[in-house]
Design a protein around this motif. Structure first.
Motif, PDB file in Angstrom:
ATOM      1  N   LYS A   7       0.836  -1.193   0.000  1.00 58.78           N
ATOM      2  CA  LYS A   7       0.000   0.000   0.000  1.00 58.78           C
ATOM      3  C   LYS A   7       0.878   1.253   0.000  1.00 58.78           C
ATOM      4  O   LYS A   7       1.829   1.356   0.779  1.00 58.78           O
ATOM      5  CB  LYS A   7      -0.907   0.011   1.227  1.00 58.78           C
ATOM      6  N   THR A   8       0.544   2.194  -0.872  1.00 55.19           N
ATOM      7  CA  THR A   8       1.264   3.455  -0.943  1.00 55.19           C
ATOM      8  C   THR A   8       0.823   4.374   0.196  1.00 55.19           C
ATOM      9  O   THR A   8      -0.124   4.071   0.924  1.00 55.19           O
ATOM     10  CB  THR A   8       1.001   4.156  -2.281  1.00 55.19           C
ATOM     11  N   SER A   9       1.474   5.520   0.317  1.00 57.19           N
ATOM     12  CA  SER A   9       1.130   6.467   1.379  1.00 57.19           C
ATOM     13  C   SER A   9      -0.289   7.003   1.228  1.00 57.19           C
ATOM     14  O   SER A   9      -0.895   7.448   2.213  1.00 57.19           O
ATOM     15  CB  SER A   9       2.127   7.630   1.403  1.00 57.19           C
ATOM     16  N   ASP A  10      -0.833   6.963  -0.003  1.00 59.15           N
ATOM     17  CA  ASP A  10      -2.227   7.376  -0.205  1.00 59.15           C
ATOM     18  C   ASP A  10      -3.146   6.164  -0.331  1.00 59.15           C
ATOM     19  O   ASP A  10      -4.224   6.239  -0.914  1.00 59.15           O
ATOM     20  CB  ASP A  10      -2.361   8.311  -1.404  1.00 59.15           C
ATOM     21  N   PHE A  12      -2.992   3.267  -1.998  1.00 57.75           N
ATOM     22  CA  PHE A  12      -3.257   2.569  -3.256  1.00 57.75           C
ATOM     23  C   PHE A  12      -2.471   1.251  -3.266  1.00 57.75           C
ATOM     24  O   PHE A  12      -1.281   1.231  -2.943  1.00 57.75           O
ATOM     25  CB  PHE A  12      -2.855   3.426  -4.463  1.00 57.75           C
ATOM     26  N   PRO A  13      -3.113   0.134  -3.636  1.00 53.64           N
ATOM     27  CA  PRO A  13      -2.424  -1.162  -3.650  1.00 53.64           C
ATOM     28  C   PRO A  13      -1.594  -1.380  -4.916  1.00 53.64           C
ATOM     29  O   PRO A  13      -2.109  -1.282  -6.023  1.00 53.64           O
ATOM     30  CB  PRO A  13      -3.575  -2.169  -3.582  1.00 53.64           C
ATOM     31  N   LEU A  14      -0.325  -1.677  -4.737  1.00 54.03           N
ATOM     32  CA  LEU A  14       0.575  -1.960  -5.855  1.00 54.03           C
ATOM     33  C   LEU A  14       0.874  -3.454  -5.915  1.00 54.03           C
ATOM     34  O   LEU A  14       1.157  -4.078  -4.890  1.00 54.03           O
ATOM     35  CB  LEU A  14       1.892  -1.206  -5.700  1.00 54.03           C
ATOM     36  N   SER A  15       0.857  -3.998  -7.119  1.00 53.04           N
ATOM     37  CA  SER A  15       1.245  -5.391  -7.315  1.00 53.04           C
ATOM     38  C   SER A  15       2.766  -5.483  -7.394  1.00 53.04           C
ATOM     39  O   SER A  15       3.399  -4.822  -8.225  1.00 53.04           O
ATOM     40  CB  SER A  15       0.623  -5.933  -8.602  1.00 53.04           C
ATOM     41  N   LYS A  38       4.297  -4.129 -18.698  1.00 49.75           N
ATOM     42  CA  LYS A  38       3.927  -5.013 -17.599  1.00 49.75           C
ATOM     43  C   LYS A  38       5.174  -5.569 -16.919  1.00 49.75           C
ATOM     44  O   LYS A  38       6.184  -5.857 -17.568  1.00 49.75           O
ATOM     45  CB  LYS A  38       3.097  -6.186 -18.122  1.00 49.75           C
ATOM     46  N   GLN A  39       5.080  -5.781 -15.623  1.00 53.56           N
ATOM     47  CA  GLN A  39       6.227  -6.320 -14.902  1.00 53.56           C
ATOM     48  C   GLN A  39       6.599  -7.728 -15.372  1.00 53.56           C
ATOM     49  O   GLN A  39       7.739  -8.163 -15.218  1.00 53.56           O
ATOM     50  CB  GLN A  39       5.981  -6.290 -13.402  1.00 53.56           C
ATOM     51  N   GLN A  40       5.640  -8.428 -15.984  1.00 57.98           N
ATOM     52  CA  GLN A  40       5.919  -9.769 -16.492  1.00 57.98           C
ATOM     53  C   GLN A  40       7.056  -9.791 -17.520  1.00 57.98           C
ATOM     54  O   GLN A  40       7.750 -10.796 -17.665  1.00 57.98           O
ATOM     55  CB  GLN A  40       4.657 -10.383 -17.114  1.00 57.98           C
ATOM     56  N   VAL A  41       7.238  -8.683 -18.217  1.00 57.32           N
ATOM     57  CA  VAL A  41       8.312  -8.588 -19.213  1.00 57.32           C
ATOM     58  C   VAL A  41       9.674  -8.828 -18.562  1.00 57.32           C
ATOM     59  O   VAL A  41      10.599  -9.340 -19.194  1.00 57.32           O
ATOM     60  CB  VAL A  41       8.271  -7.215 -19.917  1.00 57.32           C
ATOM     61  N   ASN A  65      -1.349  -2.692 -15.688  1.00 54.62           N
ATOM     62  CA  ASN A  65      -1.395  -4.142 -15.511  1.00 54.62           C
ATOM     63  C   ASN A  65      -2.099  -4.549 -14.205  1.00 54.62           C
ATOM     64  O   ASN A  65      -3.276  -4.267 -14.026  1.00 54.62           O
ATOM     65  CB  ASN A  65       0.033  -4.698 -15.588  1.00 54.62           C
ATOM     66  N   GLU A  66      -1.393  -5.194 -13.290  1.00 53.19           N
ATOM     67  CA  GLU A  66      -2.012  -5.701 -12.065  1.00 53.19           C
ATOM     68  C   GLU A  66      -2.237  -4.613 -11.009  1.00 53.19           C
ATOM     69  O   GLU A  66      -2.839  -4.883  -9.969  1.00 53.19           O
ATOM     70  CB  GLU A  66      -1.160  -6.831 -11.485  1.00 53.19           C
ATOM     71  N   SER A  67      -1.757  -3.424 -11.283  1.00 50.42           N
ATOM     72  CA  SER A  67      -2.025  -2.281 -10.394  1.00 50.42           C
ATOM     73  C   SER A  67      -3.023  -1.317 -11.045  1.00 50.42           C
ATOM     74  O   SER A  67      -3.041  -0.129 -10.749  1.00 50.42           O
ATOM     75  CB  SER A  67      -0.728  -1.528 -10.063  1.00 50.42           C
TER      76      SER A  67
END
Length: 280
Positions: A7-10, A12-15, A38-41, A65-67
């Protein structure tokens, strides 16, 4: 590979994905993605480094992507938020969980530009830049600049205004982007100050405080990255980094193809030793 949600400071959920080695060498590598990638790369690349003892982290910026939220229209996101909040969330996590590790950061394209937006960039011993520069049209070859003027000066603002987000996928430019990200990208391309202009728009600019080594990789066949653009970024955006350039020749790629993204493709695995040698 472990799946994490940070979770970010505001709030928000990051994958985030964590790649842990069987036998740790006490080194950590954080990968900051390119715009709309995408992070999959980066997973095969991350696994390669985990196989050499590194703990590796990849993640998706908000809106990607997932975020990504259910709807991009009306969603608040920008490259500046990627740097000041999302990237900062990762560096806080690293400091809390890997304080004693030697830390390195690889920034691909915009992933290098956001370093100056985060005070915590100082925790990294060395930076690896891949395919990054001040992308101002004046730094680009004339034919690429012409395409950029149309794409970023006309198509991007028109589509973004109409839809409330930029459908980058329709233009072969990766994941669709939140409105704020699209307009920050436009700034990088059309504003003479390019990256420095984004730094001016954030509360604190840390770019001039960074003094580490930066190993800067660019592909011979990447039409969007020029020596003029790279030098502009390093001289104006990161003047105190100790820079070394490495051009990767097409002849070094088994398929004769690198471009802006394909350095990280499995068929170019032989090229990854370039980075490994720099972090050994």
């Amino acid at each position: 590979m472990k799946d994490l949600i940070l979770k970010t400071s505001d709030n928000f959920p990051l994958s985030v994905k964590l790649f842990e080695p069987e036998h740790s060498n006490g080194k950590l590598l954080l990968i900051n993605s390119a715009t709309g990638v995408k992070q999959q790369v980066y997973f095969s690349f991350a696994n390669y480094f985990a196989g050499h003892g590194f703990t590796v982290l990849t993640y998706d910026y908000r809106g990607i992507n997932e975020s990504k939220p259910e709807k991009l229209k009306g969603f608040t996101g920008s490259m500046r938020i990627w740097g000041t909040k999302d990237f900062t969330t990762l560096t806080h996590f690293i400091q809390e969980n890997y304080a004693d590790y030697r830390k390195f950061c690889l920034g691909h394209s915009v992933g290098a530009l956001i370093l100056g937006m985060n005070r915590d960039s100082r925790i990294f011993e060395k930076f690896i830049f891949v395919g990054t520069q001040d992308a101002y049209i004046g730094n680009l070859p004339w034919n690429v600049a012409f395409t950029a003027i149309f794409g970023f000066g006309i198509a991007l603002p028109a589509c973004t205004k109409l839809l409330g987000y930029f459908p980058a996928t329709s233009f072969g430019l990766g994941e669709s982007l939140p409105k704020g990200v699209a307009y920050d990208w436009k700034t990088l391309i059309l504003n003479r100050k390019s990256t420095s202009k984004l730094f001016e728009k954030i509360d604190e600019d840390f770019s001039k405080t960074l003094t580490q080594e930066a190993f800067i990789i660019h592909a011979e066949d990447d039409p969007w990255v020029t020596m003029k653009g790279m030098e502009s970024l390093m001289n104006r955006g990161y003047p105190n980094l100790k820079k070394t350039y490495r051009e990767v020749k097409v002849s070094e790629s088994p398929k004769g193809e690198i471009g802006h993204i394909n350095f990280f493709r499995t068929f170019n695995k032989v090229l990854w030793k370039i980075v490994l040698n720099e972090l050994s």
